[in-house]
Enzyme design. Structure first.
Site, PDB file in Angstrom:
ATOM      1  N   SER A   9     -54.472  74.732   5.168  1.00 32.04           N
ATOM      2  CA  SER A   9     -55.866  74.284   5.181  1.00 32.04           C
ATOM      3  C   SER A   9     -56.537  75.719   5.723  1.00 32.04           C
ATOM      4  O   SER A   9     -55.887  76.635   6.206  1.00 32.04           O
ATOM      5  CB  SER A   9     -56.197  73.141   5.742  1.00 32.04           C
ATOM      6  OG  SER A   9     -55.674  73.191   7.155  1.00 32.04           O
ATOM      7  N   GLU A  11     -59.983  77.739   7.644  1.00 31.31           N
ATOM      8  CA  GLU A  11     -61.438  77.482   8.215  1.00 31.31           C
ATOM      9  C   GLU A  11     -62.298  78.861   8.081  1.00 31.31           C
ATOM     10  O   GLU A  11     -61.805  79.932   8.273  1.00 31.31           O
ATOM     11  CB  GLU A  11     -61.008  77.113   9.597  1.00 31.31           C
ATOM     12  CG  GLU A  11     -62.348  76.866  10.391  1.00 31.31           C
ATOM     13  CD  GLU A  11     -62.080  76.307  11.800  1.00 31.31           C
ATOM     14  OE1 GLU A  11     -61.392  75.426  11.907  1.00 31.31           O
ATOM     15  OE2 GLU A  11     -62.689  76.881  12.637  1.00 31.31           O
ATOM     16  N   ASP A 102     -69.852  72.282  22.091  1.00 31.45           N
ATOM     17  CA  ASP A 102     -70.227  72.924  23.383  1.00 31.45           C
ATOM     18  C   ASP A 102     -71.470  73.409  23.326  1.00 31.45           C
ATOM     19  O   ASP A 102     -72.088  74.008  22.423  1.00 31.45           O
ATOM     20  CB  ASP A 102     -69.327  74.204  23.730  1.00 31.45           C
ATOM     21  CG  ASP A 102     -68.141  73.741  24.161  1.00 31.45           C
ATOM     22  OD1 ASP A 102     -67.701  72.838  25.183  1.00 31.45           O
ATOM     23  OD2 ASP A 102     -67.200  74.295  23.486  1.00 31.45           O
ATOM     24  N   PHE A 209     -62.258  85.835  22.651  1.00 27.82           N
ATOM     25  CA  PHE A 209     -62.233  84.307  22.223  1.00 27.82           C
ATOM     26  C   PHE A 209     -61.252  83.382  23.021  1.00 27.82           C
ATOM     27  O   PHE A 209     -61.812  82.291  23.470  1.00 27.82           O
ATOM     28  CB  PHE A 209     -61.759  84.301  20.733  1.00 27.82           C
ATOM     29  CG  PHE A 209     -62.510  84.392  19.857  1.00 27.82           C
ATOM     30  CD1 PHE A 209     -63.706  85.087  19.608  1.00 27.82           C
ATOM     31  CD2 PHE A 209     -62.408  83.477  18.691  1.00 27.82           C
ATOM     32  CE1 PHE A 209     -64.630  85.100  18.608  1.00 27.82           C
ATOM     33  CE2 PHE A 209     -63.297  83.255  17.683  1.00 27.82           C
ATOM     34  CZ  PHE A 209     -64.480  84.326  17.624  1.00 27.82           C
ATOM     35  N   HIS A 259     -53.103  74.961   9.691  1.00 34.51           N
ATOM     36  CA  HIS A 259     -54.389  75.349   9.342  1.00 34.51           C
ATOM     37  C   HIS A 259     -54.754  76.709   9.855  1.00 34.51           C
ATOM     38  O   HIS A 259     -54.300  77.230  10.888  1.00 34.51           O
ATOM     39  CB  HIS A 259     -55.262  74.202  10.210  1.00 34.51           C
ATOM     40  CG  HIS A 259     -56.603  74.304  10.322  1.00 34.51           C
ATOM     41  ND1 HIS A 259     -57.502  73.917   9.069  1.00 34.51           N
ATOM     42  CD2 HIS A 259     -57.591  75.061  10.976  1.00 34.51           C
ATOM     43  CE1 HIS A 259     -58.672  74.088   9.299  1.00 34.51           C
ATOM     44  NE2 HIS A 259     -59.007  74.869  10.537  1.00 34.51           N
TER      45      HIS A 259
HETATM   46  P1  FAD Z   1     -63.565  65.924  23.204  1.00 40.57           P
HETATM   47  O1  FAD Z   1     -62.212  65.283  22.639  1.00 40.57           O
HETATM   48  O2  FAD Z   1     -64.849  65.012  23.637  1.00 40.57           O
HETATM   49  O3  FAD Z   1     -63.214  66.432  24.688  1.00 40.57           O
HETATM   50  C1  FAD Z   1     -64.095  67.289  25.573  1.00 40.57           C
HETATM   51  C2  FAD Z   1     -63.467  67.398  26.994  1.00 40.57           C
HETATM   52  O4  FAD Z   1     -63.832  65.941  27.428  1.00 40.57           O
HETATM   53  C3  FAD Z   1     -62.010  67.381  27.209  1.00 40.57           C
HETATM   54  O5  FAD Z   1     -61.891  68.221  28.462  1.00 40.57           O
HETATM   55  C4  FAD Z   1     -61.573  66.140  27.333  1.00 40.57           C
HETATM   56  O6  FAD Z   1     -60.394  66.056  28.263  1.00 40.57           O
HETATM   57  C5  FAD Z   1     -62.628  65.270  28.230  1.00 40.57           C
HETATM   58  N1  FAD Z   1     -62.657  64.100  27.534  1.00 40.57           N
HETATM   59  C6  FAD Z   1     -62.903  63.372  26.628  1.00 40.57           C
HETATM   60  N2  FAD Z   1     -62.965  62.043  26.544  1.00 40.57           N
HETATM   61  C7  FAD Z   1     -63.070  61.811  27.837  1.00 40.57           C
HETATM   62  C8  FAD Z   1     -63.252  60.667  28.724  1.00 40.57           C
HETATM   63  N3  FAD Z   1     -63.169  59.275  27.988  1.00 40.57           N
HETATM   64  N4  FAD Z   1     -63.205  60.579  29.795  1.00 40.57           N
HETATM   65  C9  FAD Z   1     -63.071  61.861  30.494  1.00 40.57           C
HETATM   66  N5  FAD Z   1     -63.015  62.952  30.013  1.00 40.57           N
HETATM   67  C10 FAD Z   1     -62.740  62.801  28.642  1.00 40.57           C
HETATM   68  N6  FAD Z   1     -67.087  73.659  18.169  1.00 40.57           N
HETATM   69  C11 FAD Z   1     -68.056  73.807  17.809  1.00 40.57           C
HETATM   70  O7  FAD Z   1     -69.098  74.080  18.175  1.00 40.57           O
HETATM   71  N7  FAD Z   1     -67.994  73.886  16.269  1.00 40.57           N
HETATM   72  C12 FAD Z   1     -67.033  73.625  15.576  1.00 40.57           C
HETATM   73  O8  FAD Z   1     -66.930  73.878  14.225  1.00 40.57           O
HETATM   74  C13 FAD Z   1     -65.738  73.692  16.146  1.00 40.57           C
HETATM   75  N8  FAD Z   1     -64.561  73.295  15.440  1.00 40.57           N
HETATM   76  C14 FAD Z   1     -63.576  73.371  16.125  1.00 40.57           C
HETATM   77  C15 FAD Z   1     -62.294  73.136  15.400  1.00 40.57           C
HETATM   78  C16 FAD Z   1     -61.114  72.849  15.946  1.00 40.57           C
HETATM   79  C17 FAD Z   1     -59.896  72.805  15.277  1.00 40.57           C
HETATM   80  C18 FAD Z   1     -61.007  72.888  17.442  1.00 40.57           C
HETATM   81  C19 FAD Z   1     -59.645  72.768  18.121  1.00 40.57           C
HETATM   82  C20 FAD Z   1     -62.108  73.212  18.205  1.00 40.57           C
HETATM   83  C21 FAD Z   1     -63.164  73.417  17.582  1.00 40.57           C
HETATM   84  N9  FAD Z   1     -64.700  73.666  18.240  1.00 40.57           N
HETATM   85  C22 FAD Z   1     -65.792  73.813  17.663  1.00 40.57           C
HETATM   86  C23 FAD Z   1     -64.548  73.799  19.627  1.00 40.57           C
HETATM   87  C24 FAD Z   1     -64.891  72.319  20.505  1.00 40.57           C
HETATM   88  O9  FAD Z   1     -66.179  71.729  20.019  1.00 40.57           O
HETATM   89  C25 FAD Z   1     -64.901  72.638  21.847  1.00 40.57           C
HETATM   90  O10 FAD Z   1     -63.468  72.799  22.359  1.00 40.57           O
HETATM   91  C26 FAD Z   1     -65.436  71.437  22.821  1.00 40.57           C
HETATM   92  O11 FAD Z   1     -65.484  71.835  24.162  1.00 40.57           O
HETATM   93  C27 FAD Z   1     -64.493  70.066  22.881  1.00 40.57           C
HETATM   94  O12 FAD Z   1     -64.593  69.427  21.631  1.00 40.57           O
HETATM   95  P2  FAD Z   1     -63.894  68.144  21.649  1.00 40.57           P
HETATM   96  O13 FAD Z   1     -64.338  67.508  20.198  1.00 40.57           O
HETATM   97  O14 FAD Z   1     -62.345  68.481  21.551  1.00 40.57           O
HETATM   98  O15 FAD Z   1     -64.214  67.242  22.750  1.00 40.57           O
END
Ligand code: FAD
Length: 284
Positions: A9, A11, A102, A209, A259
């Site tokens: 895939s 991106e 973020d 990055f 990916h």
């Molecule tokens: P989460 O899974 O919610 O985790 C965030 C943080 O919170 C982690 O430190 C985790 O340990 C902690 N956490 C989660 N749940 C809990 C809980 N219940 N209690 C306590 N702590 C908790 N960013 C963008 O803005 N746009 C994009 O399109 C984008 N695409 C991405 C694609 C991929 C494949 C990846 C790996 C990252 C991407 N990101 C993108 C970056 C991502 O948004 C950031 O890394 C962001 O900081 C975390 O998102 P997440 O969905 O992993 O968050």
């Protein structure tokens, strides 16, 4: 080497200008020969790129290729997420990458979602099985995680909330990936965890990055890249070797798919796959 028909895939990020959109169209055409399982498009946190994300997703779908929309929830409300899901469904999107995202520093988080797991639960509750949901995984630990264990548990919670598969942050150390997958499976995670691969084309961009997203550049790679200075040909040749070897280790270790973070460029992704002999003709 095994894996000739390994799913791939790709991106992309949404272009900011009409010229960027034209260029990306050409990049996609150059990459479609790889027969990607899907192409995904990133989404700026707080909905900042929503228009461009949806336009790029629509363009990919109109080219007859499956498209995944990234979808971040930080700062969003249930009503805004509901409306965007309806738009994506009407466009024919079947796959989402569900993220927390973020916010730029200085913005208060606000919103009705705290973590990606909240978004995954909401999407499932609102839309049933309409979407295949991907979530993000961090083999080298998310930079804001309280501890490696809470991060792993947070990943498992996200999957249990209804994710179908995961894509990892990029990494250059395959041991981190294999350990993460083993640990996640011990916690009951039973979905594919697809490694995200960042081709290396530029030293300064990669180092910038990686500092921001917590991906570790091993010291020997960092020093070699720095030593090449402005010699981009050597950086690309070295990068191809490093990333090609990494993919080989991952394929030999049985990864379910790969990916690619294309950075809206075709050459580096094509070069890696050509080096591996995975150019698309064996994929359905
Ligand atoms: P989460 O899974 O919610 O985790 C965030 C943080 O919170 C982690 O430190 C985790 O340990 C902690 N956490 C989660 N749940 C809990 C809980 N219940 N209690 C306590 N702590 C908790 N960013 C963008 O803005 N746009 C994009 O399109 C984008 N695409 C991405 C694609 C991929 C494949 C990846 C790996 C990252 C991407 N990101 C993108 C970056 C991502 O948004 C950031 O890394 C962001 O900081 C975390 O998102 P997440 O969905 O992993 O968050």
């Amino acid at each position: 080497m095994s894996g000739l028909n390994l799913p791939i895939s790709l991106e992309f990020f949404p272009p900011k200008t009409p010229e960027g959109a034209d260029k990306l169209r050409g990049v996609r055409q150059a990459l479609y020969g790889l027969k990607p399982e899907f192409c995904s498009v990133t989404y700026g946190a707080g909905g900042s790129t929503q228009e461009g994300t949806f336009a790029t997703v629509g363009a990919i779908l109109s080219e007859g290729v499956a498209a995944a929309s990234h979808f971040s929830c930080i700062g969003a409300t249930k009503a805004s997420v509901r409306a965007e899901l309806a738009t994506l469904k009407a466009m024919g999107v079947k796959r989402l990458v569900a993220l927390r995202g973020d916010l730029p520093s200085g913005y208060g988080a606000g919103g009705e979602f705290h973590y990606a797991s909240d978004l995954v639960s909401f999407i499932r509750a609102e839309t049933g099985d309409d979407f295949h949901i991907e979530v993000a995984a961090y083999p080298e630990i998310h930079p804001q995680a309280k501890s490696p264990n809470t991060d792993l548990q947070a990943f498992a919670t996200k999957v249990q909330a209804g994710a179908n598969s995961a894509i990892t942050q990029y990494f250059y150390n395959s041991d981190a990936y294999f350990r993460f997958v083993d640990d996640a499976y011990k916690l009951g995670v039973d979905v594919p965890v697809v490694p995200g691969i960042m081709p290396i084309t530029s030293s300064s961009q990669l180092l910038r990055f990686s500092d921001a997203c917590g991906a570790e550049i091993p010291r020997w790679i960092r020093l070699r890249l720095q030593a090449y200075g402005d010699d981009t040909a050597s950086i690309k040749a070295f990068g191809l070797e490093v990333v090609g070897d990494l993919c080989e280790q991952l394929i030999n270790g049985g990864v379910p798919a790969i990916h690619f973070y294309t950075m809206n460029q075709s050459a580096a992704t094509l070069a890696v796959l050509q080096r591996l002999g995975l150019t698309g003709e064996h994929r359905p």
